[in-house]
Design a protein around this motif. Structure first.
Motif, short mmCIF file in Angstrom:
data_model
loop_
_atom_site.label_atom_id
_atom_site.label_comp_id
_atom_site.label_asym_id
_atom_site.label_seq_id
_atom_site.Cartn_x
_atom_site.Cartn_y
_atom_site.Cartn_z
N SER A 164 0.86 -1.18 0.00
CA SER A 164 0.00 0.00 0.00
C SER A 164 0.90 1.23 0.00
O SER A 164 1.75 1.38 0.88
CB SER A 164 -0.91 0.02 1.23
N HIS A 165 0.73 2.09 -0.99
CA HIS A 165 1.49 3.33 -1.07
C HIS A 165 0.72 4.35 -1.90
O HIS A 165 -0.27 4.03 -2.55
CB HIS A 165 2.90 3.11 -1.65
N SER A 166 1.20 5.58 -1.85
CA SER A 166 0.65 6.68 -2.64
C SER A 166 1.74 7.23 -3.55
O SER A 166 2.92 6.88 -3.40
CB SER A 166 0.13 7.79 -1.72
N PHE A 167 1.34 8.11 -4.46
CA PHE A 167 2.30 8.81 -5.31
C PHE A 167 2.07 10.31 -5.17
O PHE A 167 0.93 10.77 -5.09
CB PHE A 167 2.15 8.40 -6.77
N ALA A 168 3.18 11.06 -5.15
CA ALA A 168 3.10 12.51 -5.01
C ALA A 168 4.03 13.17 -6.02
O ALA A 168 5.12 12.68 -6.29
CB ALA A 168 3.48 12.93 -3.59
N PHE A 169 3.58 14.29 -6.58
CA PHE A 169 4.39 15.02 -7.55
C PHE A 169 3.91 16.46 -7.63
O PHE A 169 2.83 16.81 -7.12
CB PHE A 169 4.35 14.35 -8.93
N VAL A 170 4.71 17.30 -8.27
CA VAL A 170 4.37 18.70 -8.48
C VAL A 170 4.30 18.97 -9.98
O VAL A 170 5.24 18.63 -10.72
CB VAL A 170 5.42 19.64 -7.84
N VAL A 171 3.18 19.55 -10.44
CA VAL A 171 3.05 19.97 -11.83
C VAL A 171 2.57 21.41 -11.85
O VAL A 171 1.58 21.75 -11.20
CB VAL A 171 2.08 19.08 -12.64
N ASP A 172 3.29 22.26 -12.59
CA ASP A 172 2.89 23.65 -12.76
C ASP A 172 2.63 24.32 -11.40
O ASP A 172 1.68 25.10 -11.25
CB ASP A 172 1.63 23.71 -13.64
N GLY A 173 3.44 23.97 -10.42
CA GLY A 173 3.30 24.54 -9.08
C GLY A 173 2.24 23.88 -8.22
O GLY A 173 2.09 24.21 -7.04
N LEU A 174 1.48 22.94 -8.79
CA LEU A 174 0.40 22.25 -8.07
C LEU A 174 0.96 20.99 -7.41
O LEU A 174 1.56 20.15 -8.07
CB LEU A 174 -0.70 21.89 -9.06
N ARG A 175 0.73 20.85 -6.12
CA ARG A 175 1.27 19.74 -5.35
C ARG A 175 0.19 18.66 -5.24
O ARG A 175 -0.85 18.88 -4.62
CB ARG A 175 1.73 20.22 -3.98
N VAL A 176 0.45 17.51 -5.87
CA VAL A 176 -0.59 16.50 -6.12
C VAL A 176 -0.26 15.21 -5.37
O VAL A 176 0.89 14.75 -5.37
CB VAL A 176 -0.69 16.20 -7.63
N LEU A 177 -1.28 14.62 -4.77
CA LEU A 177 -1.19 13.31 -4.14
C LEU A 177 -2.22 12.39 -4.78
O LEU A 177 -3.39 12.77 -4.90
CB LEU A 177 -1.45 13.43 -2.63
N VAL A 178 -1.79 11.21 -5.21
CA VAL A 178 -2.70 10.24 -5.84
C VAL A 178 -2.95 9.10 -4.86
O VAL A 178 -2.04 8.34 -4.53
CB VAL A 178 -2.14 9.71 -7.16
N ASP A 179 -4.19 9.00 -4.40
CA ASP A 179 -4.66 8.02 -3.43
C ASP A 179 -4.02 8.24 -2.06
O ASP A 179 -2.90 8.76 -1.95
CB ASP A 179 -4.48 6.59 -3.92
N THR A 180 -4.75 7.84 -1.02
CA THR A 180 -4.29 8.15 0.34
C THR A 180 -4.21 6.93 1.25
O THR A 180 -4.17 7.06 2.47
CB THR A 180 -5.19 9.23 0.99
N GLY A 181 -4.15 5.74 0.66
CA GLY A 181 -3.85 4.55 1.45
C GLY A 181 -4.93 4.16 2.44
O GLY A 181 -6.11 4.48 2.27
N ILE A 182 -4.51 3.48 3.50
CA ILE A 182 -5.41 2.86 4.47
C ILE A 182 -5.70 3.78 5.64
O ILE A 182 -6.82 3.81 6.16
CB ILE A 182 -4.79 1.53 4.97
N GLY A 183 -4.70 4.53 6.06
CA GLY A 183 -4.88 5.45 7.17
C GLY A 183 -4.58 4.83 8.52
O GLY A 183 -4.53 3.61 8.67
N ASN A 184 -4.38 5.70 9.49
CA ASN A 184 -4.10 5.27 10.86
C ASN A 184 -5.36 5.31 11.72
O ASN A 184 -6.21 6.18 11.56
CB ASN A 184 -3.05 6.18 11.51
N GLY A 185 -5.46 4.33 12.62
CA GLY A 185 -6.50 4.34 13.63
C GLY A 185 -7.90 4.12 13.10
O GLY A 185 -8.88 4.47 13.77
#
Length: 299
Positions: free
Chosen positions: A65-86
């Motif tokens: 389980s993992h996510s992907f993060a990147f920056v495009v045109d100054g926009l900070r993007v996260l793809v999917d947020t996994g399972i979470g804590n608690g």
């Protein structure tokens, strides 16, 4: 004084964009037989290229389980947020986790307050968990300055679905609080996809869920595709007919895999698997009457 080393954050370069893999947790060996029941040890071990990264010699699948993060045109993007804590979850592998996901995300250069856009490939528990975190006994958005995107087809489907208790719980702690905060946006995605940011397109890949999307990233003539759950494991490249036990429409899911893999085969497009164990990424190449993954290790 904390002297523990900063976590390593694997990454890949796509044109002028760096895509970071933000690890949450490896999933236990029992995940494979449950999730992909047709990926039997005999089927898996017949594909020698899956060893050692994606499967053991015993045919047990490696799934993360993992996510992907990147920056495009100054926009900070996260793809999917996994399972979470608690989170209270029926699946014991997902129940009440205590991982360092947010520390890893911050180490990658994406502290939660800095994230501008969260793309949810679909609304399943292991893709929306870090949408929220608990503060003073309440579930609040983890990324308070972000727009959370899902497809209209996805949100509309679950709005009328007869959910079991586990799924109701997941929506209550990981989706509804984001909606109530006014941060969840449903977007229409036509058959040819929808550009949601410069060089970032949502590609309809239905079957696993009705509104499932993959994420295509293009920069300086190079392209990558983040799979979501239209492909869970590289064994499905060799056997696109192998589906997941939780596919809403198994036939459509198989057709989607055939179409996507066929479009990627023998091209330079990088496939980043949302559940692929390290090294996670590669290029789809023709192999017999199906495909295999030619690895592209992270930097």
């Amino acid at each position: 004084m904390n002297t523990s080393p900063a976590p390593l954050i694997p990454s890949w370069t796509v044109g002028g964009v760096t895509v970071h893999r933000v690890d949450e947790v490896p999933l236990p060996p029992a995940t494979g037989p449950w999730l992909l029941p047709d990926a039997t040890p005999e089927v898996v071990t017949a594909q020698d290229w899956l060893h050692p990264h994606f499967a053991g010699r015993d045919g047990i699948l490696h799934i993360d389980s993992h996510s992907f993060a990147f920056v495009v045109d100054g926009l900070r993007v996260l793809v999917d947020t996994g399972i979470g804590n608690g989170k209270e979850r029926a699946n014991p592998a997902w129940h009440n986790l205590r991982t360092d996901f947010l520390e890893r995300l911050t180490a990658a250069g994406f502290p939660p307050d800095s994230v501008d856009l969260v793309i949810l490939t679909h609304l399943h528990a292991d893709h929306v968990g870090w949408n929220t975190r608990q503060v003073n006994g309440e579930w609040v958005p983890t990324f308070p300055n972000a727009r959370y995107l899902t497809t209209r087809a996805e949100r509309d489907f679950w709005a009328t679905y007869d959910m079991d208790e586990a799924r109701r719980q997941m929506f209550a702690d990981s989706v509804i609080p984001v909606e109530q905060a006014g941060l969840l946006h449903a977007v229409d995605v036509p058959s040819n996809g929808a550009e949601i940011a410069p060089g970032v397109r949502l590609i309809p890949t239905p079957g696993h869920t009705p509104g499932h999307v993959a994420v295509e990233l293009t920069s300086q003539g190079e392209t990558a595709v983040i799979s979501g759950d239209c492909v869970h494991h590289p064994v499905q490249l060799a056997h696109p007919a192998i589906g997941a036990c939780v596919d809403i429409d198994p036939q459509q899911s198989e057709a989607t895999r055939h179409k996507l893999l066929g479009s990627l085969a023998d091209t330079d497009t990088l496939l980043l698997g949302t559940h692929f164990a390290p090294p996670t990424a590669g290029r789809v190449v023709t192999h017999g009457d199906a495909y295999r993954l030619r690895l592209v290790p992270a930097s």
